[in-house]
Scaffold this motif. Structure first.
Motif, short mmCIF file in Angstrom:
data_model
loop_
_atom_site.label_atom_id
_atom_site.label_comp_id
_atom_site.label_asym_id
_atom_site.label_seq_id
_atom_site.Cartn_x
_atom_site.Cartn_y
_atom_site.Cartn_z
N THR A 133 -6.84 5.40 -2.64
CA THR A 133 -6.87 3.97 -2.95
C THR A 133 -7.75 3.26 -1.95
O THR A 133 -7.80 3.62 -0.77
N VAL A 151 -7.81 -3.65 -6.34
CA VAL A 151 -7.53 -2.38 -5.67
C VAL A 151 -8.21 -1.28 -6.50
O VAL A 151 -8.01 -1.21 -7.72
N ILE A 208 -8.62 2.50 -7.48
CA ILE A 208 -7.88 3.76 -7.45
C ILE A 208 -8.81 4.84 -8.02
O ILE A 208 -9.34 4.68 -9.13
N GLU A 227 0.83 -1.20 0.00
CA GLU A 227 0.00 0.00 0.00
C GLU A 227 0.86 1.26 0.00
O GLU A 227 0.60 2.22 -0.74
N ASP A 285 0.98 4.04 -3.12
CA ASP A 285 0.71 5.47 -2.91
C ASP A 285 1.90 6.33 -3.33
O ASP A 285 1.73 7.40 -3.95
N TRP A 335 -8.43 -0.58 -0.57
CA TRP A 335 -8.01 -1.99 -0.53
C TRP A 335 -9.04 -2.88 0.16
O TRP A 335 -8.89 -4.10 0.16
#
Length: 457
Positions: free
Chosen positions: A143, A152, A154, A126, A130, A145
């Motif tokens: 994001t 994922v 976005i 993660e 980022d 998760w």
């Protein structure tokens, strides 16, 4: 007087740390052996895991995150450059060539980014994603998760709205980690199992040797033990068997020799007794004194023989110690002694009843010759190594024995009163030690001497 806690606090820090570490170590050989085997392996596995996390995993994670972020950045740039009516082919190409599912929410805006708990706290995925999106997209984004376990999501803020990008997690995650962790845990379990089974067999042989030595030391005859285990343990078992045989042979030879001496001495003593019995009546006064001397010599010879034998012929059997003490005290009362007994209702332990009866009889006889009152106590007291002792105390109000001379009183033929053979305490200690216990002399609360016996229960 300062207690153990205050004494511990007064130690230097290094000694306190050393004592604390010793307290954490296993006490048994099996635990310490496994610790010696497993501790280096665990350290090696930890170093390997750290090298994997610090090197390979971080590099792979950053590269995968950079690839996804680069694709998202390319899609964003295309959407910004191409007119709105031609964005459909961008969505189709992204789904086909980049494995990215796109959706555009026109007129929407991203709200403030809410902090969320990491879904994979042990992995840097993660954080790397980022960081890569910040470098390659350069637009507001967030994001997600948690919503989809396989993807994922976005979200990128564009001037006309919000772009939703659904990227599969397999593009960000490598299964190498699973295999690596399984390899570490699996090899550790295999090594631990093999080491535990192997060391358990070795320790079992040592425990059997220790049990046989303890049994032989307390007078039980376990017979020769079977050598097993490592070469050194087999050598120790063989040496123990040879030692048992030598001790048995020595005891048998000593007993036979003293039995022969006793027989040879009793023959002339018997003739002397017969000769005294045939003396005329006029000499009965002198004959009575000589008869007492002959009887005293016979008692001395019997005591010597008992001391030499060490009561090793009798085998220990479970018995009630309290009942035995009551019987010995009753015999002492019939001989004119003033004896009090304080004991529980019963206390069963393995013992040689005849030998222990002789031991307590010797102690009471010694006390009766020097004191007017005696007291016998029986109690169970805890042992430091676990279990209990059967403790017997024999107190009297006699003159006692000076502290400096108490140990010498246990030596054979030692006498502090001018009476007896000087073997009573020596035989008593021999019997108590043959039971695996100990006997000491102390000052009695009654003002005289206290004999304290402790026998394992």
């Amino acid at each position: 007087m300062p207690g153990p806690a205050s004494r511990h606090r007064s130690l230097p820090p290094r000694k306190r740390l050393s004592r604390a570490l010793r307290g954490l170590l296993p006490r048994g050989l099996l635990g310490r052996s496994l610790l010696i085997i497993l501790l280096p392996m665990v350290v090696l596995q930890a170093v390997a895991l750290q090298a994997f996390y610090g090197g390979h995993l971080n590099i792979i994670s950053r590269r995968l995150a950079g690839g996804v972020a680069g694709d998202v950045g390319m899609v964003v740039e295309l959407l910004r450059r191409e007119p709105a009516d031609s964005q459909g082919w961008i969505f189709r190409e992204a789904a086909w060539r980049l494995d990215l599912n796109l959706a555009f929410e026109r007129g929407a805006t991203l709200g403030p980014v809410q902090p969320r708990p990491a879904s994979l706290p042990l992995l840097p995925l993660e954080e790397d994603l980022d960081q890569a999106l910040s470098e390659r997209v350069r637009l507001p984004f967030d994001t997600d998760w948690q919503t989809d376990s396989r993807s994922v999501i976005i979200r990128v803020q564009l001037p006309e709205g919000v772009l939703h990008v659904e990227a599969p997690r397999k593009r960000l995650f490598t299964t190498t980690l699973y295999f690596f962790v399984l390899w570490l845990v699996g090899t550790a379990l295999i090594v631990f199992t093999v080491a535990a089974l192997f060391m358990k067999n070795q320790v079992r042989a040592i425990r059997r040797l220790a049990a046989a030595a303890e049994a032989f030391g307390t007078g039980r005859d376990p017979g020769p033990i079977k050598p097993e285990g490592a070469t050194e343990v087999r050598q120790a078992a063989a040496a123990f068997n040879r030692m048992q045989e030598r001790i048995r042979r020595f005891i048998a030879q000593r007993t036979e020799m003293l039995a022969g001496i006793s027989h040879d001495l009793r023959t002339p003593l018997t003739r002397m007794r017969l000769g005294l019995a045939m003396l005329p009546r006029e000499a009965e006064g002198d004959a009575a004194e000589l008869t007492q001397d002959v009887e005293e010599m016979e008692r001395m010879i019997a005591s010597y023989l008992v001391f030499a034998r060490g009561e090793a012929v009798e085998q220990p059997r479970p018995g009630d110690l309290v009942q035995l003490v009551q019987e010995v005290a009753a015999n002492a009362r019939r001989a004119g002694a003033d004896v009090e007994v304080a004991a529980p209702e019963g206390l069963v332990l393995p013992m040689r009843a005849d030998a222990l009866r002789r031991c307590l009889g010797n102690l009471l006889d010694n006390a009766r010759r020097h004191a007017r009152r005696m007291a016998v106590g029986v109690a169970a007291v805890p042992r430091e190594a676990g279990g209990h002792w059967a403790e017997i105390t024999v107190d009297d109000d006699g003159p006692g024995i000076p502290q400096a001379a108490r140990e010498a009183a246990f030596r054979p033929f030692a006498s502090f009163s001018g009476g007896g053979t000087g073997l009573g305490l020596a035989i008593s200690r021999d019997i108590v030690r043959a039971h695996g216990g100990e006997i000491v002399l102390e000052e009695s609360p009654m003002g005289g001497l206290r004999a304290r016996l402790r026998l394992p229960v």
